[in-house]
Design an enzyme around this catalytic site. Structure first.
Site, PDB file in Angstrom:
ATOM      1  N   HIS A  84       0.855  -1.184   0.000  1.00 59.92           N
ATOM      2  CA  HIS A  84       0.000   0.000   0.000  1.00 59.92           C
ATOM      3  C   HIS A  84       0.889   1.230   0.000  1.00 59.92           C
ATOM      4  CE1 HIS A  84      -3.349   2.661   0.841  1.00 59.92           C
ATOM      5  NE2 HIS A  84      -2.540   3.288   1.662  1.00 59.92           N
ATOM      6  N   ASP A 163     -15.157   2.038   7.822  1.00 64.06           N
ATOM      7  CA  ASP A 163     -14.185   3.019   7.325  1.00 64.06           C
ATOM      8  C   ASP A 163     -14.809   3.902   6.248  1.00 64.06           C
ATOM      9  OD1 ASP A 163     -11.539   4.251   6.969  1.00 64.06           O
ATOM     10  OD2 ASP A 163     -11.756   3.403   4.978  1.00 64.06           O
ATOM     11  N   ARG A 170     -15.016  12.202   8.112  1.00 62.98           N
ATOM     12  CA  ARG A 170     -13.753  12.911   8.403  1.00 62.98           C
ATOM     13  C   ARG A 170     -13.468  13.954   7.333  1.00 62.98           C
ATOM     14  NH1 ARG A 170      -9.763   8.415   8.207  1.00 62.98           N
ATOM     15  NH2 ARG A 170      -8.238  10.051   8.532  1.00 62.98           N
ATOM     16  N   SER A 185      -7.649   3.651   9.317  1.00 60.91           N
ATOM     17  CA  SER A 185      -8.424   3.636   8.071  1.00 60.91           C
ATOM     18  C   SER A 185      -7.718   2.787   7.013  1.00 60.91           C
ATOM     19  CB  SER A 185      -8.592   5.087   7.594  1.00 60.91           C
ATOM     20  OG  SER A 185      -9.034   5.156   6.274  1.00 60.91           O
ATOM     21  N   LYS A 189      -8.687  -1.632   5.922  1.00 53.74           N
ATOM     22  CA  LYS A 189      -8.987  -2.128   4.576  1.00 53.74           C
ATOM     23  C   LYS A 189      -7.980  -3.203   4.154  1.00 53.74           C
ATOM     24  CE  LYS A 189      -9.203   2.216   3.499  1.00 53.74           C
ATOM     25  NZ  LYS A 189      -9.416   3.611   3.149  1.00 53.74           N
TER      26      LYS A 189
HETATM   27  N1  URA Z   1      -6.203   7.005   2.941  1.00 57.39           N
HETATM   28  C1  URA Z   1      -7.103   6.272   3.618  1.00 57.39           C
HETATM   29  O1  URA Z   1      -7.531   5.213   3.164  1.00 57.39           O
HETATM   30  N2  URA Z   1      -7.528   6.744   4.806  1.00 57.39           N
HETATM   31  C2  URA Z   1      -7.098   7.907   5.353  1.00 57.39           C
HETATM   32  O2  URA Z   1      -7.527   8.261   6.423  1.00 57.39           O
HETATM   33  C3  URA Z   1      -6.168   8.654   4.628  1.00 57.39           C
HETATM   34  C4  URA Z   1      -5.726   8.177   3.422  1.00 57.39           C
END
Ligand code: URA
Length: 427
Positions: A84, A163, A170, A185, A189
């Protein structure tokens, strides 16, 4: 167990720590709609100021994972490992890395998102390929992982739905910029995706989410800790993002550059970062005893895997990539060494040319973007072409040019050479 949400907000407001049961209840109740947006917004703002204790944060992340399905990849017959990136300008690494690591024997289940702001999303880039579809069912994903070894696809609605809801809230309440909230967050995932190992590319510099090394390091350490706590072997590389990666920013332009790299060409910085990440991914799953990814990439062996990955999702790997109607040239203002090419400015210019979106529902232009014709350290002649601005919509040019006014720095001496991989974080 039932809690009063106002008590939980007060606890966090005053710097306290929520119990495991309270965390589970809050995440579940918010996902189910029983806690209101304004209450969760107040709680999130309290987290921005007060943070979360390590155990509290891993419970929060686990509750987000448990809000949906966790993919079961046990039957794919190869060790699973993903990457990621926290997002950078010209960052087309996934397009090369996924088939490369698959060519080295692992399975890479990359569930990805679309871009928001000045960094492009991997799915937007893949959608520049004629016919390619981002949506893949879990069954199909398992079968492509087994047969081909790599999948890049959209995260479905069943993956960490807490999320999805929290991130949208957010975004409109000024609570994105919090290390525990960002880390949970991202990791919720990735954990839900079912991968057994994960390498994080945490970008640092002007074009990155985190511009300071210390913040990027804290974010990386937090995410590595969360991954390991959830049973996912996780480590992070901190990589520089002051200069955009490779030669291009913009979806179709980046796909062409990725294909060139998969065929054994490509720019040195892009190869360096991709190979560094591939080596760590293979090491985490015990496949580092085979061919070195640098040799595999140079030999073009990952390219057939790319073709099969594209075709497995309806894409035509032989189709010509779309090109923009207009290409505007920006010339060097003076002769000298290119000292700096600011990643954020290039990202904003590409975004304004049509490559980016302001709201997540906005469409993007796959042909828009920027190509730079020199990289920092190279000598440029005054008046020679330096940047190409690609767009289908000429009305977008003035604001893109404005973003680039201070992007280029030309000096009498070359800039200092800094390593791209700045740090490695592991437990
Ligand atoms: N990318 C995400 O998936 N979540 C965040 O909070 C910031 C960047």
């Amino acid at each position: 167990m039932t809690f009063h949400v106002v008590d939980l907000i007060r606890t966090k407001r005053d710097g306290g720590r929520l119990s495991d049961d309270a965390v589970d209840w809050l995440v579940d109740s918010y996902t189910a709609g029983a806690v209101a947006d304004e209450q969760m917004a107040a709680f999130l703002m309290a987290v921005v100021w007060r943070g979360m204790a390590p155990g509290e944060l891993s419970r929060w992340t686990a509750a987000m994972v448990a809000s949906g399905d966790r993919l079961d990849l046990a039957g794919v017959g190869r060790p699973t490992v993903d990457k990621h990136s926290t997002g950078g300008v010209g960052d087309k690494v996934s397009l090369i890395l996924v088939p490369l690591v698959a060519a080295c024997g692992a399975a890479v289940p990359q569930l990805s998102g679309r871009g928001l702001g000045h960094t492009g999303g991997t799915l937007d880039k893949m959608e520049a390929i004629s016919g390619w579809r981002a949506s893949v069912s879990p069954e199909r994903m398992r079968s492509v992982l087994r047969d081909v070894g790599g999948v890049i696809a959209a995260a479905g609605p069943g993956l960490a739905p807490a999320d999805r809801k929290l991130y949208a809230l957010r975004d409109v309440t000024g609570t994105v910029e919090s290390i525990p909230l960002i880390a949970s967050s991202i990791m919720s995932k990735k954990i839900a995706e079912g991968t057994s190992a994960l390498v994080l590319d945490v970008k640092v510099g002007s074009g990155a989410f985190m511009t300071a090394h210390a913040d990027a390091r804290t974010l990386a350490e937090t995410m590595v800790t969360l991954g390991e706590a959830a049973g996912v072997r996780t480590e992070a590389l901190l990589t520089g993002m002051d200069t955009p990666l490779g030669w291009t920013a913009g979806h179709a332009l980046e796909v062409a550059e990725a294909v060139d790299t998969l065929c054994g060409g490509g720019p040195a910085d892009l190869i360096e970062i991709t190979v560094a990440l591939a080596r760590r991914m293979l090491a985490l799953v015990g496949l580092d005893g085979g061919a070195d990814p640098a040799d595999v990439l140079a030999a073009g062996t990952a390219y057939p895997v790319w073709r099969r990955m594209v075709a497995a999702q309806g894409g035509d790997p032989d189709a010509a990539l779309p090109t923009a109607e207009h290409v505007e040239i920006v010339s060097a203002s003076a002769s000298g060494f290119l000292h700096g090419l600011d990643a954020r400015a290039v990202g904003v210019a590409a975004w304004r040319l049509g490559a980016g979106r302001s709201r997540k529902e906005d469409p993007v232009s796959v042909t828009a973007g920027v190509r730079w014709l020199a990289r920092p350290g190279e000598w440029v002649a005054g008046g020679a072409p330096l940047l190409e601005l690609h767009t289908d919509d000429l009305s977008r040019l003035p604001s893109a040019l404005e973003a680039l006014v201070t992007a280029v720095e030309i000096a009498d001496t070359p800039p200092p050479v800094r390593p791209l991989v700045r740090d490695r974080i592991h437990l």
